[in-house]
Design a protein around this motif. Structure first.
Motif, PDB file in Angstrom:
ATOM      1  N   VAL A  44       3.611   9.029 -13.280  1.00 22.99           N
ATOM      2  CA  VAL A  44       3.048   8.263 -12.165  1.00 22.99           C
ATOM      3  C   VAL A  44       3.329   6.778 -12.346  1.00 22.99           C
ATOM      4  N   ARG A  92       0.818  -1.212   0.000  1.00 21.11           N
ATOM      5  CA  ARG A  92       0.000   0.000   0.000  1.00 21.11           C
ATOM      6  C   ARG A  92       0.854   1.266   0.000  1.00 21.11           C
ATOM      7  N   TRP A  93       2.131   1.153   0.351  1.00 22.08           N
ATOM      8  CA  TRP A  93       2.997   2.319   0.365  1.00 22.08           C
ATOM      9  C   TRP A  93       3.289   2.843  -1.033  1.00 22.08           C
ATOM     10  N   THR A  94       3.027   2.046  -2.065  1.00 14.51           N
ATOM     11  CA  THR A  94       3.309   2.517  -3.425  1.00 14.51           C
ATOM     12  C   THR A  94       2.479   3.744  -3.789  1.00 14.51           C
ATOM     13  N   ARG A  95       1.409   4.009  -3.057  1.00 13.41           N
ATOM     14  CA  ARG A  95       0.610   5.200  -3.369  1.00 13.41           C
ATOM     15  C   ARG A  95       1.382   6.484  -3.083  1.00 13.41           C
ATOM     16  N   TYR A  96       2.463   6.395  -2.303  1.00 18.30           N
ATOM     17  CA  TYR A  96       3.265   7.577  -2.020  1.00 18.30           C
ATOM     18  C   TYR A  96       4.342   7.804  -3.081  1.00 18.30           C
ATOM     19  N   GLY A 107       0.347  14.521   1.083  1.00 19.86           N
ATOM     20  CA  GLY A 107      -0.305  13.216   1.030  1.00 19.86           C
ATOM     21  C   GLY A 107      -0.226  12.436   2.324  1.00 19.86           C
ATOM     22  N   VAL A 125       5.699   4.581  -9.745  1.00 19.78           N
ATOM     23  CA  VAL A 125       5.189   3.403  -9.041  1.00 19.78           C
ATOM     24  C   VAL A 125       6.013   2.174  -9.395  1.00 19.78           C
TER      25      VAL A 125
END
Length: 335
Positions: A77, A10-14, A134, A81
């Motif tokens: 983006v 879930r950290w990939t959203r940063y 974010g 990612v």
């Protein structure tokens, strides 16, 4: 070994929360452009490019420009990612039996960086502007023995961009104490004035003057209107960033650690072992002396080499350093 942190998909959203989302795409595009030019090809003469220009260029710039920006953002983006997932795949932070840190990543943790406890001098909580917006942060160790400055910046990362709460927890695990902004001493109002003057004087005024002078020399009133529009739009943004930079300033002593914070585009909260500070430097200019502020630099044998307490009150600076390192300034002071 005791595991302090592990990867979370879930950290990939940063990953996209960086200005390199656009910069990286432009760098790749520039490299491809040079390669194509080296082959003697003229891309703008190819059928595909001419067809796209005919459909989206010319009179349809109001459509093509937003589409181009959206395409660059989308590519950036996706690239950010993909890079994050590949670079930090299998990440794990461990505390070694000798008290040092080991950062592992890659298949079976084959890529590993070990930091000896004796060379671990502190920790830095990094919150760049977009990542901070974010709710994320990353963590670097302030450590020696990791190579030159560029190598140190790559090897000292002990936590990639992740939720800020996780970053604060990792800092506490590494240091044995929390790293946060609570209780930091504020800096004098003169520091705010200096940032406002710098933001307006160097960020807004040059463009306003350039547009105004060109409009006058070329007899183009539209440039004068652009100068007014730029000023009305840019001045509030510059003032807001200056206030944010001022609110970021702070310093404190917490037990055996010196904590300092500064920055708006690249905010950083650093906690240093006071015993690791080798020297103190006081820096001022005629303008800062007139404002009654000084910048104090704590030199350490690792990390960036020195960490600055920017625009601290000149009347407070000597007493604060004496509290952080008793006796370090005694020979330079008069009774």
């Amino acid at each position: 070994m005791r595991v302090l942190a592990t990867a979370d998909r879930r950290w990939t959203r940063y990953a996209p929360l960086t200005f390199w989302v656009w910069g990286g795409v432009l760098m790749v595009a520039g490299t491809v452009w040079r390669i194509v030019r080296a082959t003697g090809t003229e891309p703008w003469r190819t059928g595909v490019v001419r067809h796209l220009w005919a459909g989206l260029g010319g009179d349809a710039l109001w459509v093509s420009v937003p589409l181009a920006l959206a395409a660059v953002t989308g590519l950036g983006v996706a690239g950010a990612v993909a890079f994050y997932a590949g670079h930090w795949w299998g990440y794990r932070l461990e505390r070694g039996q000798d008290g040092g840190l080991v950062v592992r990543r890659g298949p079976r943790g084959r890529n590993a960086v070990a930091i000896e406890e004796a060379r671990l001098y502190g920790v830095a909580l990094r919150e760049p502007l977009l990542l901070r917006a974010g709710g994320g942060a990353s963590v670097r160790a302030v450590a020696g023995g990791l190579g030159d400055r560029d190598q140190n910046r790559r090897r000292s990362v002990v936590l990639p961009p992740a939720p800020r709460g996780e970053a604060v927890r990792v800092c506490a695990e590494v240091l044995g104490g929390a790293v946060d902004a609570q209780g930091l001493r504020p800096h004098p109002r003169a520091a705010l004035r200096r940032r406002v003057v710098w933001a307006l004087g160097w960020g807004v005024l040059p463009v306003t003057l350039a547009l105004g002078v060109l409009g006058w020399l070329l007899a183009l009133p539209v440039l004068g209107y652009c100068a007014v529009g730029w000023t009305l739009l840019a001045a509030p943004v510059a003032y807001g960033l200056a206030r944010d930079a001022y609110r970021a300033l702070g310093h404190a002593l917490r037990g055996c650690h010196l904590v300092l914070r500064s920055g708006t585009f690249g905010r950083e909260t650093v906690s240093l072992d006071r015993s690791a500070v080798l020297a103190w430097t006081f820096t001022d200019t005629p303008l800062s002396r007139r404002a009654g502020v000084v910048t104090v630099t704590a030199a350490v044998p690792g990390g960036e080499g020195g960490y600055r307490i920017r625009d601290i009150s000149a009347a407070e600076a000597v007493g604060f350093v004496e509290s952080a390192a008793p006796g370090s300034l005694r020979e330079f002071l008069t009774p």
